[in-house]
Design a protein around this motif. Sequence first.
Motif, PDB file in Angstrom:
ATOM      1  N   SER A 151      92.805  64.585  90.364  1.00 15.31           N
ATOM      2  CA  SER A 151      93.217  64.322  88.984  1.00 15.31           C
ATOM      3  C   SER A 151      92.493  63.103  88.417  1.00 15.31           C
ATOM      4  O   SER A 151      92.103  63.095  87.244  1.00 15.31           O
ATOM      5  CB  SER A 151      94.728  64.120  88.905  1.00 15.31           C
ATOM      6  OG  SER A 151      95.130  62.951  89.605  1.00 15.31           O
ATOM      7  N   ARG A 190      88.935  64.282  87.661  1.00 17.37           N
ATOM      8  CA  ARG A 190      88.901  65.098  86.443  1.00 17.37           C
ATOM      9  C   ARG A 190      89.037  64.233  85.198  1.00 17.37           C
ATOM     10  O   ARG A 190      88.352  64.456  84.189  1.00 17.37           O
ATOM     11  CB  ARG A 190      90.024  66.142  86.473  1.00 17.37           C
ATOM     12  CG  ARG A 190      89.757  67.319  87.388  1.00 17.37           C
ATOM     13  CD  ARG A 190      90.732  68.453  87.096  1.00 17.37           C
ATOM     14  NE  ARG A 190      92.115  68.043  87.278  1.00 17.37           N
ATOM     15  CZ  ARG A 190      92.780  68.171  88.432  1.00 17.37           C
ATOM     16  NH1 ARG A 190      92.177  68.680  89.490  1.00 17.37           N
ATOM     17  NH2 ARG A 190      94.049  67.794  88.520  1.00 17.37           N
ATOM     18  N   SER A 191      89.908  63.241  85.268  1.00 21.54           N
ATOM     19  CA  SER A 191      90.096  62.356  84.129  1.00 21.54           C
ATOM     20  C   SER A 191      88.819  61.568  83.830  1.00 21.54           C
ATOM     21  O   SER A 191      88.425  61.423  82.664  1.00 21.54           O
ATOM     22  CB  SER A 191      91.249  61.391  84.406  1.00 21.54           C
ATOM     23  OG  SER A 191      91.428  60.494  83.336  1.00 21.54           O
ATOM     24  N   ARG A 219      85.681  62.437  84.671  1.00 18.66           N
ATOM     25  CA  ARG A 219      84.635  63.346  84.191  1.00 18.66           C
ATOM     26  C   ARG A 219      84.885  63.741  82.740  1.00 18.66           C
ATOM     27  O   ARG A 219      83.951  63.822  81.935  1.00 18.66           O
ATOM     28  CB  ARG A 219      84.587  64.606  85.055  1.00 18.66           C
ATOM     29  CG  ARG A 219      84.269  64.366  86.522  1.00 18.66           C
ATOM     30  CD  ARG A 219      82.888  63.814  86.730  1.00 18.66           C
ATOM     31  NE  ARG A 219      82.622  63.606  88.161  1.00 18.66           N
ATOM     32  CZ  ARG A 219      81.580  62.931  88.624  1.00 18.66           C
ATOM     33  NH1 ARG A 219      80.711  62.384  87.791  1.00 18.66           N
ATOM     34  NH2 ARG A 219      81.399  62.779  89.932  1.00 18.66           N
ATOM     35  N   ARG A 220      86.146  63.999  82.424  1.00 15.56           N
ATOM     36  CA  ARG A 220      86.490  64.375  81.051  1.00 15.56           C
ATOM     37  C   ARG A 220      86.189  63.231  80.086  1.00 15.56           C
ATOM     38  O   ARG A 220      85.646  63.452  78.989  1.00 15.56           O
ATOM     39  CB  ARG A 220      87.958  64.771  80.974  1.00 15.56           C
ATOM     40  CG  ARG A 220      88.398  65.284  79.609  1.00 15.56           C
ATOM     41  CD  ARG A 220      89.764  65.950  79.684  1.00 15.56           C
ATOM     42  NE  ARG A 220      90.775  65.056  80.239  1.00 15.56           N
ATOM     43  CZ  ARG A 220      91.345  65.208  81.430  1.00 15.56           C
ATOM     44  NH1 ARG A 220      90.990  66.219  82.217  1.00 15.56           N
ATOM     45  NH2 ARG A 220      92.267  64.359  81.857  1.00 15.56           N
ATOM     46  N   GLU A 259      82.423  62.992  79.583  1.00 13.87           N
ATOM     47  CA  GLU A 259      81.932  64.027  78.679  1.00 13.87           C
ATOM     48  C   GLU A 259      82.271  63.700  77.231  1.00 13.87           C
ATOM     49  O   GLU A 259      81.458  63.916  76.323  1.00 13.87           O
ATOM     50  CB  GLU A 259      82.530  65.382  79.063  1.00 13.87           C
ATOM     51  CG  GLU A 259      81.997  65.930  80.384  1.00 13.87           C
ATOM     52  CD  GLU A 259      82.694  67.208  80.800  1.00 13.87           C
ATOM     53  OE1 GLU A 259      83.577  67.668  80.031  1.00 13.87           O
ATOM     54  OE2 GLU A 259      82.361  67.752  81.871  1.00 13.87           O
ATOM     55  N   THR A 260      83.475  63.173  77.024  1.00 11.62           N
ATOM     56  CA  THR A 260      83.877  62.786  75.674  1.00 11.62           C
ATOM     57  C   THR A 260      82.986  61.684  75.130  1.00 11.62           C
ATOM     58  O   THR A 260      82.561  61.726  73.961  1.00 11.62           O
ATOM     59  CB  THR A 260      85.350  62.316  75.661  1.00 11.62           C
ATOM     60  OG1 THR A 260      86.189  63.381  76.109  1.00 11.62           O
ATOM     61  CG2 THR A 260      85.771  61.886  74.263  1.00 11.62           C
TER      62      THR A 260
END
Length: 249
Positions: free
Chosen positions: A118, A121-122, A124-125, A128-129
């Motif tokens: 988690s 993922r946070s 990487r997200r 990307e943002t």
Amino acid sequence: MLGSDSIISMAFDAGPVVGGVLLILFLCSVGCWAVIVFKFISLRQAMKQSNQFLELFWDATSFRAVLDQVEHLSHSPMARIFQAGYTEWRKSEQDEEERADRDTSGPDLALVHDGMESVERSLRRAAETEGTRMESMLIFLATVASAAPFIGLFGTVWGIMESFRDIGVTGTANLAVVAPGISEALIATATGLAAAIPAVVAYNYFNNSIRVLATEMDAFVTEFLNVVSRKRSSGKVGNRRRGDRGGSE
């Protein structure tokens, strides 16, 4: 040789189609320079504050100490990535602590693994943002760079067509008849190139700068995950980079 006043007067005296093309290209050029100035300032701030954040991160004694000092680094994409990763890490830590309070048999490895996933993922997200944020407005530069020469060429072709029409109306093809119309038409091509060339140069420059920042963000995400992984295995959080700097939480 035509002076700048003659060129401007010819642009204002151009026909409605060529004049419309010149107006579109002028607005595109103004928009390009506005984007260029804005992106230059914002990317410069992002690079400067990201370097400041990295120094702060590796010199800090704990994640919490970093979090307390990143408020002034609002232009740093890495600071925002850190905030997203730290928030998710704290949530996973709280989940594990609540699980440990209920069950004293030992750490739940599945829960630990899910927590790491988690956090990743946070991160990487968030990366990307931030990449999308930095690339904003570049599509406008790319569009102007590719379309402006063709828009200018359209104005030129139309102007030359008008010149030939004038030849047919007057029945003469001497230079005095065709030169003004062709000169007005060629202004459209020159204006198109004047809008496109800065857009191409700026797009390539900004794209390279963003690629450098994206590489550094990916490296930071990996380093952050390494620090969190060491914390989970040792019970401490240390911002120790490559074993040469220390910190804890």
